[in-house]
Design an enzyme around this catalytic site. Structure first.
Site, PDB file in Angstrom:
ATOM      1  N   TYR A 175       0.847  -1.196   0.000  1.00 58.20           N
ATOM      2  CA  TYR A 175       0.000   0.000   0.000  1.00 58.20           C
ATOM      3  C   TYR A 175       0.888   1.255   0.000  1.00 58.20           C
ATOM      4  CZ  TYR A 175      -3.455   3.408   1.432  1.00 58.20           C
ATOM      5  OH  TYR A 175      -4.245   4.516   1.478  1.00 58.20           O
ATOM      6  N   THR A 177       1.511   3.779   1.763  1.00 55.79           N
ATOM      7  CA  THR A 177       2.276   4.281   2.910  1.00 55.79           C
ATOM      8  C   THR A 177       3.318   3.280   3.422  1.00 55.79           C
ATOM      9  OG1 THR A 177       0.598   3.414   4.396  1.00 55.79           O
ATOM     10  CG2 THR A 177       0.366   5.712   3.727  1.00 55.79           C
ATOM     11  N   LYS A 178       3.370   2.088   2.850  1.00 58.31           N
ATOM     12  CA  LYS A 178       4.271   1.060   3.385  1.00 58.31           C
ATOM     13  C   LYS A 178       5.722   1.308   2.949  1.00 58.31           C
ATOM     14  CE  LYS A 178       0.794  -0.607   5.335  1.00 58.31           C
ATOM     15  NZ  LYS A 178      -0.179  -1.653   5.431  1.00 58.31           N
ATOM     16  N   ASN A 179       6.666   0.597   3.553  1.00 61.87           N
ATOM     17  CA  ASN A 179       8.091   0.852   3.274  1.00 61.87           C
ATOM     18  C   ASN A 179       8.445   0.611   1.811  1.00 61.87           C
ATOM     19  OD1 ASN A 179       8.102   1.253   6.000  1.00 61.87           O
ATOM     20  ND2 ASN A 179       9.882  -0.038   6.420  1.00 61.87           N
ATOM     21  N   ILE A 180       7.747  -0.335   1.187  1.00 60.75           N
ATOM     22  CA  ILE A 180       7.868  -0.588  -0.252  1.00 60.75           C
ATOM     23  C   ILE A 180       6.446  -0.462  -0.793  1.00 60.75           C
ATOM     24  CG2 ILE A 180       8.449  -2.300  -2.031  1.00 60.75           C
ATOM     25  CD1 ILE A 180      10.926  -2.038  -0.533  1.00 60.75           C
TER      26      ILE A 180
END
Ligand SMILES: *Cc1c(COP(=O)(O)O)cnc(C)c1O
Length: 362
Positions: A175, A177-180
């Protein structure tokens, strides 16, 4: 002064060019980019298989379905998580149980052991904020029960040198906002050839060869456009993780002397990838005022999560949502706050976060 956002996707010209390549190829759905994305991800998770799916919630659902978890079964998870962990359990028809968390904000293995019974079909620890749960201890506390790791926030983290996602079935989200990120996206990792086969069947209408259906399946597919956004980031994952860890270390260094807050702690043997940098206000009654004052100073703050997940009205009274009491999780929900830690922060952003938090809390 400019606002410091809680998260910003770090997209480069590499992503742009790869997406253009897909657009020009005329192959927009699942194809060679997804295959390459899966190959790179299986290297990161150290597993034989990585099966890309449409999002992290679907990754959790597909993982439970591949294990055959359904009505009559119980799944033990964390009460201190994003709602998708619970919704995935309910979606497959199982009953959710909640083990309290420890000071690391992940499920306490002893609490998991207490809830384990002959109906327990899976344990779903959540690697919250990028810190892995103590999966080896959970395994030892509930031997033989399959583990479905909710690793949506923990790409690249590890426990005892072993990457998250390699302890059973690993579920990751991409998603925005995730780190990847791929905008929306997910992957399930496993070493088990049979489970990987079932996951691929579930993803594509249960179809083994054109118009040969072997189980009732769904459409859980990721597209090549999304995979093209993710591939360059998977190649840069070491830099992304190092940058978040460096920012977290700078914040901890600056905030160390501050009384009245608990800073994130990384237990021995675990790698924290700092999806969030979360502190706890010891006098929980002050949390909301502190959050408001930091936001007022132009710094975005997150509260993950403001309530334990089984506390919302839509879950209260449902027989498939246990009323397990989880006091540590309740306390955390009223006292945590998360500060920006993403790779696009400058040194002066970090200094400003430290001085603002010090002023507001002090
Ligand atoms: C983001 C997230 C999910 C769900 O992922 P989506 O891709 O948004 O469906 C599940 N669990 C946790 C802990 C998450 O943070």
């Amino acid at each position: 002064m400019n606002r410091i956002p809680i998260s910003t996707p770090a997209i480069t010209h590499e992503e742009e060019e790869l997406v253009l390549e897909v657009l020009r190829s005329g192959r927009l759905a699942q194809g060679p980019m997804v295959t390459e994305f899966e190959r790179l991800f299986s290297e990161i998770s150290g597993t034989r298989h990585a099966v890309a799916v449409s999002n992290g919630t679907v990754a959790l659902i597909a993982a439970l379905q591949s294990l055959g978890v359904g009505p009559g079964d119980e799944v033990i998870t964390s009460p201190f998580t994003f709602v998708a962990s619970l919704n995935a359990i309910l979606h497959v028809g199982a009953r959710a149980r909640f083990a309290d968390i420890g000071d690391d904000y992940t499920v306490d293995p002893a609490a998991v052991a207490e809830l384990t019974c002959d109906r327990t079909a899976a344990i779903m620890p959540v690697h919250l904020y990028g810190l892995p749960a103590d999966v080896p201890a959970i395994r030892a506390a509930a031997p033989g029960i399959p583990i479905v790791e909710d690793a949506a926030q923990a790409h690249g983290a590890s426990v005892g040198g072993r990457p998250v996602g390699s302890f059973g079935l690993g579920c990751f989200s991409f998603y925005a906002t995730k780190n990847i990120t791929t905008g929306e996206g997910g992957v399930v990792t496993t070493d088990d050839d049979g489970l990987a086969d079932r996951l691929r069947l579930l993803r594509g209408q249960g179809m083994r060869a054109p118009y040969e259906y072997v189980i009732p399946g769904y459409n859980y597919r990721l597209t090549d456009i999304q995979a093209a956004i993710g591939i360059p980031q998977l190649k840069r994952i070491d830099d992304i993780v190092t940058s978040r860890q460096r920012n977290a270390a700078r914040l901890s260094e600056g905030l160390r002397g501050l009384t009245g807050v608990r800073l994130p702690d990384v237990p021995d043997g675990r790698t924290h990838v700092f999806h969030q940098y979360t502190i706890e206000v010891l006098d929980g009654g002050r949390r909301d005022d502190i959050v408001a004052a930091i936001r007022e100073a132009g710094i975005d703050v997150g509260v993950y999560y403001p309530r334990v997940v089984h506390d919302y009205d839509c879950y209260v009274g449902r027989p498939d949502v246990a009323r397990d009491d989880t006091p540590r999780a309740r306390q955390a929900s009223s006292s945590v706050l998360s500060l920006p830690v993403h790779p696009l922060l400058s040194d002066s952003d970090l200094d400003r976060i430290v001085s603002t938090v010090s002023r507001v809390v002090g």
